[in-house]
Design a protein around this motif. Sequence first.
Motif, PDB file in Angstrom:
ATOM      1  N   CYS A   1     -16.662  -6.938  -1.513  1.00 16.00           N
ATOM      2  CA  CYS A   1     -18.124  -6.870  -1.486  1.00 16.00           C
ATOM      3  C   CYS A   1     -18.614  -5.430  -1.379  1.00 16.00           C
ATOM      4  N   GLY A   2     -17.889  -4.612  -0.622  1.00 17.85           N
ATOM      5  CA  GLY A   2     -18.279  -3.225  -0.438  1.00 17.85           C
ATOM      6  C   GLY A   2     -17.786  -2.301  -1.533  1.00 17.85           C
ATOM      7  N   GLY A   3     -16.979  -2.833  -2.457  1.00 20.02           N
ATOM      8  CA  GLY A   3     -16.442  -1.996  -3.524  1.00 20.02           C
ATOM      9  C   GLY A   3     -15.513  -0.913  -3.002  1.00 20.02           C
ATOM     10  N   LEU A   4     -14.761  -1.207  -1.950  1.00 21.44           N
ATOM     11  CA  LEU A   4     -13.867  -0.231  -1.326  1.00 21.44           C
ATOM     12  C   LEU A   4     -12.729   0.130  -2.281  1.00 21.44           C
ATOM     13  N   THR A   5     -12.397   1.430  -2.391  1.00 26.10           N
ATOM     14  CA  THR A   5     -11.324   1.895  -3.267  1.00 26.10           C
ATOM     15  C   THR A   5     -10.477   2.943  -2.561  1.00 26.10           C
ATOM     16  N   GLU A   6      -9.414   3.375  -3.235  1.00 22.70           N
ATOM     17  CA  GLU A   6      -8.544   4.415  -2.680  1.00 22.70           C
ATOM     18  C   GLU A   6      -9.228   5.771  -2.601  1.00 22.70           C
ATOM     19  N   GLU A   7     -10.388   5.909  -3.239  1.00 24.61           N
ATOM     20  CA  GLU A   7     -11.138   7.161  -3.168  1.00 24.61           C
ATOM     21  C   GLU A   7     -11.996   7.243  -1.902  1.00 24.61           C
TER      22      GLU A   7
ATOM     23  N   ALA B   1       0.829  -1.209   0.000  1.00 27.06           N
ATOM     24  CA  ALA B   1       0.000   0.000   0.000  1.00 27.06           C
ATOM     25  C   ALA B   1       0.862   1.257   0.000  1.00 27.06           C
ATOM     26  N   ALA B   2       1.990   1.200   0.732  1.00 27.81           N
ATOM     27  CA  ALA B   2       2.893   2.355   0.789  1.00 27.81           C
ATOM     28  C   ALA B   2       3.513   2.639  -0.575  1.00 27.81           C
ATOM     29  N   GLU B   3       3.691   1.603  -1.378  1.00 31.20           N
ATOM     30  CA  GLU B   3       4.228   1.793  -2.727  1.00 31.20           C
ATOM     31  C   GLU B   3       3.148   2.298  -3.686  1.00 31.20           C
ATOM     32  N   ARG B   4       1.976   1.693  -3.627  1.00 33.87           N
ATOM     33  CA  ARG B   4       0.910   2.040  -4.574  1.00 33.87           C
ATOM     34  C   ARG B   4       0.249   3.375  -4.266  1.00 33.87           C
ATOM     35  N   PHE B   5       0.116   3.694  -2.965  1.00 30.64           N
ATOM     36  CA  PHE B   5      -0.633   4.885  -2.565  1.00 30.64           C
ATOM     37  C   PHE B   5       0.216   5.821  -1.711  1.00 30.64           C
TER      38      PHE B   5
ATOM     39  N   ARG C   1      -7.087  -1.753   0.183  1.00 31.46           N
ATOM     40  CA  ARG C   1      -7.699  -1.001  -0.909  1.00 31.46           C
ATOM     41  C   ARG C   1      -7.194   0.430  -1.022  1.00 31.46           C
ATOM     42  N   GLY C   2      -6.334   0.864  -0.097  1.00 33.37           N
ATOM     43  CA  GLY C   2      -5.803   2.221  -0.167  1.00 33.37           C
ATOM     44  C   GLY C   2      -6.755   3.290   0.304  1.00 33.37           C
ATOM     45  N   ALA C   3      -7.783   2.910   1.075  1.00 32.22           N
ATOM     46  CA  ALA C   3      -8.748   3.886   1.587  1.00 32.22           C
ATOM     47  C   ALA C   3      -8.149   4.653   2.767  1.00 32.22           C
ATOM     48  N   THR C   4      -8.741   5.798   3.079  1.00 30.72           N
ATOM     49  CA  THR C   4      -8.300   6.611   4.213  1.00 30.72           C
ATOM     50  C   THR C   4      -9.049   6.186   5.465  1.00 30.72           C
ATOM     51  N   ILE C   5      -8.310   5.919   6.535  1.00 30.57           N
ATOM     52  CA  ILE C   5      -8.877   5.500   7.814  1.00 30.57           C
ATOM     53  C   ILE C   5      -9.062   6.729   8.703  1.00 30.57           C
ATOM     54  N   LEU C   6     -10.287   6.927   9.186  1.00 33.96           N
ATOM     55  CA  LEU C   6     -10.562   8.006  10.132  1.00 33.96           C
ATOM     56  C   LEU C   6     -11.178   7.390  11.386  1.00 33.96           C
ATOM     57  N   PRO C   7     -10.398   7.207  12.448  1.00 33.04           N
ATOM     58  CA  PRO C   7     -10.924   6.575  13.661  1.00 33.04           C
ATOM     59  C   PRO C   7     -11.739   7.560  14.499  1.00 33.04           C
ATOM     60  N   GLN C   8     -12.800   7.059  15.126  1.00 37.15           N
ATOM     61  CA  GLN C   8     -13.542   7.847  16.106  1.00 37.15           C
ATOM     62  C   GLN C   8     -13.457   7.129  17.437  1.00 37.15           C
TER      63      GLN C   8
ATOM     64  N   ALA D   1       1.526   8.789  -1.555  1.00 37.40           N
ATOM     65  CA  ALA D   1       1.209  10.172  -1.195  1.00 37.40           C
ATOM     66  C   ALA D   1      -0.249  10.363  -0.772  1.00 37.40           C
ATOM     67  N   ARG D   2      -1.053   9.315  -0.833  1.00 37.24           N
ATOM     68  CA  ARG D   2      -2.463   9.442  -0.448  1.00 37.24           C
ATOM     69  C   ARG D   2      -2.605   9.364   1.068  1.00 37.24           C
ATOM     70  N   GLU D   3      -3.639  10.036   1.587  1.00 38.42           N
ATOM     71  CA  GLU D   3      -3.857   9.992   3.028  1.00 38.42           C
ATOM     72  C   GLU D   3      -4.255   8.586   3.445  1.00 38.42           C
ATOM     73  N   ALA D   4      -3.550   8.094   4.451  1.00 39.02           N
ATOM     74  CA  ALA D   4      -3.838   6.765   4.979  1.00 39.02           C
ATOM     75  C   ALA D   4      -4.610   6.843   6.283  1.00 39.02           C
ATOM     76  N   LEU D   5      -4.288   7.844   7.099  1.00 35.25           N
ATOM     77  CA  LEU D   5      -4.791   7.888   8.466  1.00 35.25           C
ATOM     78  C   LEU D   5      -4.982   9.342   8.881  1.00 35.25           C
ATOM     79  N   VAL D   6      -6.203   9.674   9.267  1.00 33.57           N
ATOM     80  CA  VAL D   6      -6.531  11.041   9.685  1.00 33.57           C
ATOM     81  C   VAL D   6      -7.209  10.979  11.041  1.00 33.57           C
ATOM     82  N   ASP D   7      -6.631  11.696  12.006  1.00 31.35           N
ATOM     83  CA  ASP D   7      -7.181  11.729  13.362  1.00 31.35           C
ATOM     84  C   ASP D   7      -6.913  13.113  13.937  1.00 31.35           C
ATOM     85  N   GLY D   8      -7.902  13.989  13.873  1.00 32.05           N
ATOM     86  CA  GLY D   8      -7.689  15.352  14.338  1.00 32.05           C
ATOM     87  C   GLY D   8      -6.663  16.055  13.475  1.00 32.05           C
ATOM     88  N   GLU D   9      -5.626  16.576  14.116  1.00 32.76           N
ATOM     89  CA  GLU D   9      -4.577  17.287  13.384  1.00 32.76           C
ATOM     90  C   GLU D   9      -3.554  16.350  12.754  1.00 32.76           C
TER      91      GLU D   9
END
Length: 496
Positions: free
Chosen positions: A193-199, A13-17, A224-231, A19-27
């Motif tokens: 099944c969920g059609g998860l993508t990097e978008e 994933a680090a190679e394919r994606f 899938r290269g999606a962005t994880i936002l934990p709550q 520069a894409r956001e992987a993990l967002v938590d506050g700042e």
Amino acid sequence: MTEGTIPAALERAAERFAAREALVDGEVRLTYAELARRVRQAARFFEGHERVGICSPNTWHWVVAGLGALYAGATLIPVNTRFTARETIDVLERAKVSALAITGTFLGTDRLAELGSSRPGTVLRIPVEGAEVPFDGVSEWDALTGLDSDFVSPAKPDDVSDILFTSGTTGRSKGAMSSHRQALSVAEAWGECGGLTEEDRYLVINPFFHSFGYKAGILAAILRGATILPQRTFEVRETLHLVEAERITVLPGAPTIYQVLLDAPERGNHDLSSLRLAVTGAATVPVALVERMRTELGFDTVLTAYGLTEAVVATMSRPEDDANLVAHFSGRATAGFEVKLGEYGEVLLRGPNVMLGYLDDPDATAEAIDTEGWLHTGDVGVLNERGYLRIVDRIKDMYVCKGFNVYPAEIEQALGWLDGVAESAVIGVPDAVYGEAGKAYIRLRPGAEVSTADVLAHCKANLANYKLPRYIEFVAELPRNLSGKVLKRVLREENG
């Protein structure tokens, strides 16, 4: 690095994606390249440990520490953050955990301090609620930043990647063991099944200590290269804010989460148009709830799924399934599973992703998995002609009224059709006339006015006589574990 492992999936994933956001938590906003680097630093910290525990709410630290333990070749032991100190110590000792990443103060309780001298020899403190008082022999989170990130994972596909302890709703929890290969397989099936993508931007409310948050959450997103936002905890105002501010597209959860979102007075003040995918599942998912999720929350796709700690994702809907099928069934087999019905209609599962067994408990393992490899789930189900599974109830929740077997989930489904009812839980209670009779605990939607007579009249119009609940109790809340499951055991204890 060996393919077929969680560390290899992260590096890919680090190679394919990169520069894409992987993990967002506050700042904190980490790209996939940055996430991989920080995970390797955490791996350096956990190097040499065979089993690593983690006890923290959903934060970016959990993702880094959890993946770091796996990258180090250790077995990950997620610990329920709502466990008491006694329950936590029990899990740590049974799993022989030698290193632990743990929050200090969370929800007003210092979980690290509560462990006292029972904590493992190596401890990494995760900061959640601000500055903490220094602890002798405890490493602070910032210590990771100075560690070498040049680390090659020793993990192998068939190594035990994690031991997930069951929720303990029916007694002492048991540790279900899975391999790297299995963890990735179920996560990939969920993502497909969920059609998860990097978008996609994936708000993970399901706790990371649970397979829904960890495998169908963190691992599925990485594959899938999606962005994880934990709550950290489900708080409806914060959820609404995050959906709007972060343009959340994927929001799975227990049915109660969607019900609370629908009932929130503030909902109309937020732009929820980014939402596209909801995935839920339980013995009872009212048809009315699925319809409202589509029309009022704006989800393009609502899927239901069925799984358990010992199998994670066994069946799941597909995006092309029509609304009626999704509402009434939990999908068809996925992740290599076979599904059939055994005695009393019990759901049996077999396939390469059934757990390896329970930790240090061969008797419980033999009771759960028979000699032909079928996992006995304890759930009662129905299969249609296309192999779609509908969960009727838990075998243990069934009661006998006037000589007839009654499954509470059927009554709960009917109650979900009554306007004003947010949710319900039905149990069997002793009755001098009927042997056992149904008692319905009902939570109403805000502002709704529903009487006992209304409930009984509705049930009489929709259920056979022997299924009618004889007792009705309106409640403000239902007892739950952190995964959102109603604790019917607590309700039964209240009734002797």
